[in-house]
Design a protein around this motif. Sequence first.
Motif, PDB file in Angstrom:
ATOM      1  N   ALA A   1       0.834  -1.206   0.000  1.00  0.00           N
ATOM      2  CA  ALA A   1       0.000   0.000   0.000  1.00  0.00           C
ATOM      3  C   ALA A   1       0.867   1.253   0.000  1.00  0.00           C
ATOM      4  CB  ALA A   1      -0.906  -0.001   1.224  1.00  0.00           C
ATOM      5  N   LYS A   2       0.277   2.362  -0.435  1.00  0.00           N
ATOM      6  CA  LYS A   2       1.001   3.627  -0.499  1.00  0.00           C
ATOM      7  C   LYS A   2       1.477   4.064   0.879  1.00  0.00           C
ATOM      8  CE  LYS A   2       0.627   8.290  -2.412  1.00  0.00           C
ATOM      9  NZ  LYS A   2      -0.239   9.245  -3.150  1.00  0.00           N
ATOM     10  N   VAL A   3       0.653   3.801   1.910  1.00  0.00           N
ATOM     11  CA  VAL A   3       1.005   4.203   3.277  1.00  0.00           C
ATOM     12  C   VAL A   3       0.878   3.002   4.200  1.00  0.00           C
ATOM     13  CG1 VAL A   3       0.504   5.707   5.231  1.00  0.00           C
ATOM     14  CG2 VAL A   3       0.223   6.566   2.892  1.00  0.00           C
ATOM     15  N   THR A   4       1.934   2.747   4.958  1.00  0.00           N
ATOM     16  CA  THR A   4       1.919   1.705   5.973  1.00  0.00           C
ATOM     17  C   THR A   4       2.147   2.338   7.334  1.00  0.00           C
ATOM     18  OG1 THR A   4       2.756  -0.001   4.472  1.00  0.00           O
ATOM     19  CG2 THR A   4       3.024  -0.396   6.832  1.00  0.00           C
ATOM     20  N   VAL A   5       1.245   2.045   8.257  1.00  0.00           N
ATOM     21  CA  VAL A   5       1.356   2.522   9.635  1.00  0.00           C
ATOM     22  C   VAL A   5       1.668   1.321  10.517  1.00  0.00           C
ATOM     23  CG1 VAL A   5       0.212   3.662  11.571  1.00  0.00           C
ATOM     24  CG2 VAL A   5      -0.303   4.375   9.216  1.00  0.00           C
ATOM     25  N   VAL A   6       2.807   1.352  11.188  1.00  0.00           N
ATOM     26  CA  VAL A   6       3.200   0.273  12.088  1.00  0.00           C
ATOM     27  C   VAL A   6       3.069   0.759  13.522  1.00  0.00           C
ATOM     28  CG1 VAL A   6       5.064  -1.269  12.800  1.00  0.00           C
ATOM     29  CG2 VAL A   6       4.810  -0.651  10.384  1.00  0.00           C
ATOM     30  N   GLU A   7       2.359  -0.015  14.333  1.00  0.00           N
ATOM     31  CA  GLU A   7       2.265   0.278  15.765  1.00  0.00           C
ATOM     32  C   GLU A   7       2.986  -0.824  16.535  1.00  0.00           C
ATOM     33  OE1 GLU A   7      -0.868   0.825  19.517  1.00  0.00           O
ATOM     34  OE2 GLU A   7      -1.631   0.207  17.543  1.00  0.00           O
ATOM     35  N   TYR A   8       3.939  -0.432  17.371  1.00  0.00           N
ATOM     36  CA  TYR A   8       4.569  -1.343  18.323  1.00  0.00           C
ATOM     37  C   TYR A   8       3.890  -1.115  19.666  1.00  0.00           C
ATOM     38  CZ  TYR A   8       8.474  -2.147  15.076  1.00  0.00           C
ATOM     39  OH  TYR A   8       9.254  -2.500  13.996  1.00  0.00           O
ATOM     40  N   ALA A   9       3.309  -2.181  20.245  1.00  0.00           N
ATOM     41  CA  ALA A   9       2.548  -2.000  21.473  1.00  0.00           C
ATOM     42  C   ALA A   9       2.521  -3.279  22.295  1.00  0.00           C
ATOM     43  CB  ALA A   9       1.119  -1.556  21.147  1.00  0.00           C
ATOM     44  N   SER A  10       2.032  -3.141  23.515  1.00  0.00           N
ATOM     45  CA  SER A  10       1.916  -4.274  24.433  1.00  0.00           C
ATOM     46  C   SER A  10       0.541  -4.283  25.068  1.00  0.00           C
ATOM     47  CB  SER A  10       2.985  -4.186  25.532  1.00  0.00           C
ATOM     48  OG  SER A  10       2.793  -5.203  26.496  1.00  0.00           O
ATOM     49  N   VAL A  11       0.025  -5.485  25.315  1.00  0.00           N
ATOM     50  CA  VAL A  11      -1.290  -5.613  25.935  1.00  0.00           C
ATOM     51  C   VAL A  11      -1.251  -5.369  27.440  1.00  0.00           C
ATOM     52  CG1 VAL A  11      -2.346  -7.085  24.189  1.00  0.00           C
ATOM     53  CG2 VAL A  11      -0.948  -8.137  25.985  1.00  0.00           C
ATOM     54  N   THR A  12      -0.061  -5.145  28.019  1.00  0.00           N
ATOM     55  CA  THR A  12       0.029  -4.791  29.436  1.00  0.00           C
ATOM     56  C   THR A  12       0.489  -3.353  29.632  1.00  0.00           C
ATOM     57  OG1 THR A  12       2.268  -5.732  29.520  1.00  0.00           O
ATOM     58  CG2 THR A  12       0.445  -7.163  30.210  1.00  0.00           C
TER      59      THR A  12
ATOM     60  N   THR B   1       4.685   2.906  19.921  1.00  0.00           N
ATOM     61  CA  THR B   1       5.473   3.616  18.918  1.00  0.00           C
ATOM     62  C   THR B   1       4.757   3.462  17.585  1.00  0.00           C
ATOM     63  OG1 THR B   1       7.637   3.448  19.973  1.00  0.00           O
ATOM     64  CG2 THR B   1       7.611   3.554  17.581  1.00  0.00           C
ATOM     65  N   PHE B   2       4.571   4.580  16.871  1.00  0.00           N
ATOM     66  CA  PHE B   2       3.933   4.564  15.562  1.00  0.00           C
ATOM     67  C   PHE B   2       4.930   4.998  14.498  1.00  0.00           C
ATOM     68  CE2 PHE B   2       0.259   4.613  18.281  1.00  0.00           C
ATOM     69  CZ  PHE B   2      -0.706   3.909  17.583  1.00  0.00           C
ATOM     70  N   ILE B   3       5.000   4.213  13.436  1.00  0.00           N
ATOM     71  CA  ILE B   3       5.885   4.491  12.314  1.00  0.00           C
ATOM     72  C   ILE B   3       5.031   4.641  11.063  1.00  0.00           C
ATOM     73  CG2 ILE B   3       7.905   3.724  11.018  1.00  0.00           C
ATOM     74  CD1 ILE B   3       8.528   3.957  13.958  1.00  0.00           C
ATOM     75  N   VAL B   4       5.129   5.794  10.394  1.00  0.00           N
ATOM     76  CA  VAL B   4       4.381   6.032   9.157  1.00  0.00           C
ATOM     77  C   VAL B   4       5.375   6.074   8.000  1.00  0.00           C
ATOM     78  CG1 VAL B   4       2.896   7.622   7.878  1.00  0.00           C
ATOM     79  CG2 VAL B   4       2.530   7.282  10.333  1.00  0.00           C
ATOM     80  N   ASN B   5       5.298   5.079   7.142  1.00  0.00           N
ATOM     81  CA  ASN B   5       6.231   4.970   6.018  1.00  0.00           C
ATOM     82  C   ASN B   5       7.679   5.168   6.454  1.00  0.00           C
ATOM     83  OD1 ASN B   5       4.161   4.351   4.292  1.00  0.00           O
ATOM     84  ND2 ASN B   5       4.340   6.202   3.032  1.00  0.00           N
TER      85      ASN B   5
ATOM     86  N   ALA C   1       0.816  13.104   9.593  1.00  0.00           N
ATOM     87  CA  ALA C   1       1.858  12.304   8.948  1.00  0.00           C
ATOM     88  C   ALA C   1       1.283  11.421   7.846  1.00  0.00           C
ATOM     89  CB  ALA C   1       2.576  11.461   9.986  1.00  0.00           C
ATOM     90  N   ILE C   2       0.141  10.796   8.129  1.00  0.00           N
ATOM     91  CA  ILE C   2      -0.488   9.912   7.147  1.00  0.00           C
ATOM     92  C   ILE C   2      -0.964  10.694   5.925  1.00  0.00           C
ATOM     93  CG2 ILE C   2      -2.466   8.412   6.701  1.00  0.00           C
ATOM     94  CD1 ILE C   2      -2.267   7.554   9.667  1.00  0.00           C
ATOM     95  N   ASP C   3      -1.660  11.794   6.184  1.00  0.00           N
ATOM     96  CA  ASP C   3      -2.219  12.593   5.093  1.00  0.00           C
ATOM     97  C   ASP C   3      -1.127  13.157   4.183  1.00  0.00           C
ATOM     98  OD1 ASP C   3      -4.698  12.020   6.099  1.00  0.00           O
ATOM     99  OD2 ASP C   3      -4.988  13.969   7.060  1.00  0.00           O
ATOM    100  N   ALA C   4       0.020  13.503   4.783  1.00  0.00           N
ATOM    101  CA  ALA C   4       1.147  14.009   3.981  1.00  0.00           C
ATOM    102  C   ALA C   4       1.658  12.936   3.033  1.00  0.00           C
ATOM    103  CB  ALA C   4       2.266  14.483   4.897  1.00  0.00           C
ATOM    104  N   GLU C   5       1.695  11.692   3.521  1.00  0.00           N
ATOM    105  CA  GLU C   5       2.145  10.585   2.672  1.00  0.00           C
ATOM    106  C   GLU C   5       1.108  10.265   1.591  1.00  0.00           C
ATOM    107  OE1 GLU C   5       5.171   8.878   2.732  1.00  0.00           O
ATOM    108  OE2 GLU C   5       5.661  10.596   4.026  1.00  0.00           O
ATOM    109  N   LEU C   6      -0.160  10.328   1.951  1.00  0.00           N
ATOM    110  CA  LEU C   6      -1.215  10.056   0.984  1.00  0.00           C
ATOM    111  C   LEU C   6      -1.234  11.100  -0.136  1.00  0.00           C
ATOM    112  CD1 LEU C   6      -4.182   9.043   3.326  1.00  0.00           C
ATOM    113  CD2 LEU C   6      -2.979   7.536   1.718  1.00  0.00           C
TER     114      LEU C   6
END
Length: 216
Positions: free
Chosen positions: A51-62, A183-187, A208-213
């Motif tokens: 996809a043109k834009v990929t958003v990665v979230e690093y997270a924990s359920v605790t 942590t969120f990573i956009v492209n 950040a997302i809209d700028a990439e789109l």
Amino acid sequence: MSATTRYAAMSRRAAMTAAALTAMVALAGCNSGGAGAPAEGDMALGAAEGAKVTVVEYASVTCHVCEAWQKENWEAFKAAYVDTNKVRYVFREIPTPPAEIAVAGFLVARCAGSDKYFDVIHELLASREEFVTDPRSTLFRVGNGAGLSNERVQQCITDEAAMAAAEKRAEAARAAGVDSTPTFIVNGTKVITPGSPSGPSMADLSKAIDAELAKS
């Protein structure tokens, strides 16, 4: 063997793996290079890979900050970008204290299958306080809701191959330089909202997302 005894045995085994995970991934805040690149074991929603834009979230359920981000932002983010297939949203697991409980939650989510994975993750985050104080009951309740029996939940969280895979995912996050959750990573670029008590704001993430789109 009673259910309590079986769960205690699971906890000891998961704790050994979690100790190794925690040693590899020391996270701040409960506070980037390869962090946005595709990784083995990625779980995703929305647009297809490539996809043109990929958003990665690093997270924990605790992680209480991850809990806050979900409660404050997830529905708006999902409606604006995931449900519309504007972005590929990738969730990556990092265990935060109590790490053995986080690992168990991730293993149950993966056992539930790709179609129920995010249901389990989001329910564990929504029940975070209950989860960290009474993990056994919470895992059974959430696992049952995803179609897993109590026996299957116990099998999932004592699966040594699955724990080894979780360890590899945590090591990959450390190698990518991730040092906080969420942590969120956009492209490939980390999104930061200084002073935010619940991770990047929806406004900064959208910017950040809209700028990439908007790029041609």
